[in-house]
Design a protein around this motif. Structure first.
Motif, PDB file in Angstrom:
ATOM      1  N   SER A  66      53.691  78.685  83.353  1.00  0.00           N
ATOM      2  CA  SER A  66      54.101  79.310  81.810  1.00  0.00           C
ATOM      3  C   SER A  66      55.603  78.956  81.656  1.00  0.00           C
ATOM      4  O   SER A  66      55.729  78.713  80.518  1.00  0.00           O
ATOM      5  N   ILE A  67      56.192  78.760  82.673  1.00  0.00           N
ATOM      6  CA  ILE A  67      57.483  78.809  82.726  1.00  0.00           C
ATOM      7  C   ILE A  67      57.998  77.385  82.498  1.00  0.00           C
ATOM      8  O   ILE A  67      58.825  76.946  81.802  1.00  0.00           O
ATOM      9  N   GLN A  81      56.008  75.266  79.920  1.00  0.00           N
ATOM     10  CA  GLN A  81      55.876  75.789  78.849  1.00  0.00           C
ATOM     11  C   GLN A  81      56.902  75.999  78.117  1.00  0.00           C
ATOM     12  O   GLN A  81      57.058  75.842  76.735  1.00  0.00           O
ATOM     13  N   GLN A  82      58.102  77.426  78.896  1.00  0.00           N
ATOM     14  CA  GLN A  82      58.625  77.475  78.138  1.00  0.00           C
ATOM     15  C   GLN A  82      60.390  77.044  77.926  1.00  0.00           C
ATOM     16  O   GLN A  82      60.872  77.837  77.622  1.00  0.00           O
ATOM     17  N   THR A  83      60.051  75.940  79.029  1.00  0.00           N
ATOM     18  CA  THR A  83      61.381  75.298  78.753  1.00  0.00           C
ATOM     19  C   THR A  83      62.416  75.164  77.925  1.00  0.00           C
ATOM     20  O   THR A  83      63.541  75.260  77.917  1.00  0.00           O
ATOM     21  N   ASN A 123      62.400  77.058  75.872  1.00  0.00           N
ATOM     22  CA  ASN A 123      63.130  79.098  75.063  1.00  0.00           C
ATOM     23  C   ASN A 123      63.512  79.572  76.527  1.00  0.00           C
ATOM     24  O   ASN A 123      63.453  80.423  76.772  1.00  0.00           O
ATOM     25  N   ASN A 171      62.208  83.439  76.069  1.00  0.00           N
ATOM     26  CA  ASN A 171      61.502  83.140  76.719  1.00  0.00           C
ATOM     27  C   ASN A 171      61.036  83.517  78.273  1.00  0.00           C
ATOM     28  O   ASN A 171      60.590  83.910  79.073  1.00  0.00           O
ATOM     29  N   LEU A 172      62.226  81.726  78.412  1.00  0.00           N
ATOM     30  CA  LEU A 172      62.423  81.314  80.265  1.00  0.00           C
ATOM     31  C   LEU A 172      62.167  82.503  81.039  1.00  0.00           C
ATOM     32  O   LEU A 172      62.194  82.901  82.934  1.00  0.00           O
ATOM     33  N   GLU A 211      60.298  85.177  81.463  1.00  0.00           N
ATOM     34  CA  GLU A 211      59.063  84.431  82.570  1.00  0.00           C
ATOM     35  C   GLU A 211      59.761  84.189  83.825  1.00  0.00           C
ATOM     36  O   GLU A 211      59.089  84.564  85.494  1.00  0.00           O
TER      37      GLU A 211
END
Length: 257
Positions: free
Chosen positions: A233-234, A236-238, A240, A243-244, A247
């Motif tokens: 998930s992290i 995929q949030q690179t 943002n 959100n990062l 996470e």
């Protein structure tokens, strides 16, 4: 004539990341069409896990078009995920010999925890690779490698986000979007639901509806997959940063639990 349908049909995109899903309507009739979906869909339809498969056609350009019954309904809320119907449907998926046999015939291979970890390490972006939380998470996974017998592996959906659960107006529950289906430890699927939607105090109750006891072995497997999935998930949030950070904090909590 689009998708082998007459010009009387109106066809619109159904959205999604692949651009291969469509809604076709004609008069009072409506069907869901997908391009180049897996033959696995036939087994899912036969088991009543997805809406009924109506027909399959191979187009002159080689595309395979499938049409499914259109059902009126809504995706589940986070609260609804914590219910007996999701547990029962997931148990049906994991216990189905038809699904397992079909996926094996299609060339589906057994994906072990070791293989998941290797793939994770290979896809880890350089900007994340040397962050303390990521190093700590990868090291923990390496030090606690799972050894789950392949004989216990079953068909897993692989993406049990609440958006992939569809409840019809007749209260029938379907599980859709099977593009990430794999043969692996069913605890991989269980982890997604339990960690994201079921309070820890309700795990025993939810698993009872699923048909399994919460024991030390299962808790260990859930923890392993939860850390693996959090790092994914992290990744995929690179892009943002807000959100990062959230996470990363969650990853630290999972490791230190």
């Amino acid at each position: 004539m689009a998708f082998g349908l007459s010009q009387d049909w109106e066809i619109h995109s159904a959205g999604g990341s692949t651009g291969n899903a469509f809604i076709a309507s004609h008069s009072q009739e409506k069907i869901f069409i997908k391009r180049n979906t897996s033959p696995f869909l036939a087994a899912l339809s036969a088991e009543g896990i997805t809406p009924k498969l109506l027909w399959t056609k191979r187009m002159p350009n080689g595309d395979v078009i499938t049409a499914q019954q259109w059902v009126a309904g809504t995706t589940l809320t986070a609260e609804q995920m914590n219910g007996p119907k999701t547990a029962a449907l997931l148990a049906k998926v994991h216990s189905s010999n038809l699904l397992k046999g079909m996926l094996e015939k299609m060339g589906g291979s057994f994906v072990t925890a070791d293989q998941m970890l290797v793939q994770l390490e290979q896809t880890l972006p350089d900007q994340l690779r040397y962050l303390p939380s990521i190093i700590k998470g990868i090291t923990w996974l390496e030090d606690h490698t799972l050894q789950v017998p392949v004989t216990e592996y079953r068909v897993c959906h692989g993406d049990l986000n609440k958006k992939n659960w569809l409840e019809t107006v007749n209260d029938t529950l379907f599980l859709v979007d099977w593009d990430q289906a794999i043969l692996t430890d069913p605890a991989y699927d269980l982890t997604t639901v339990l960690i994201n939607y079921v309070p820890r105090s309700s795990w025993t109750r939810w698993l009872a509806d699923y048909g399994q006891q919460l024991d030390t072995d299962l808790i260990g497997r859930i923890r392993w997959y939860s850390i693996l999935q959090e790092i994914i998930s992290i990744i995929q949030q690179t892009t943002n940063l807000t959100n990062l950070r959230e996470e990363m904090s969650r990853l630290d909590q999972l490791i230190d639990r």
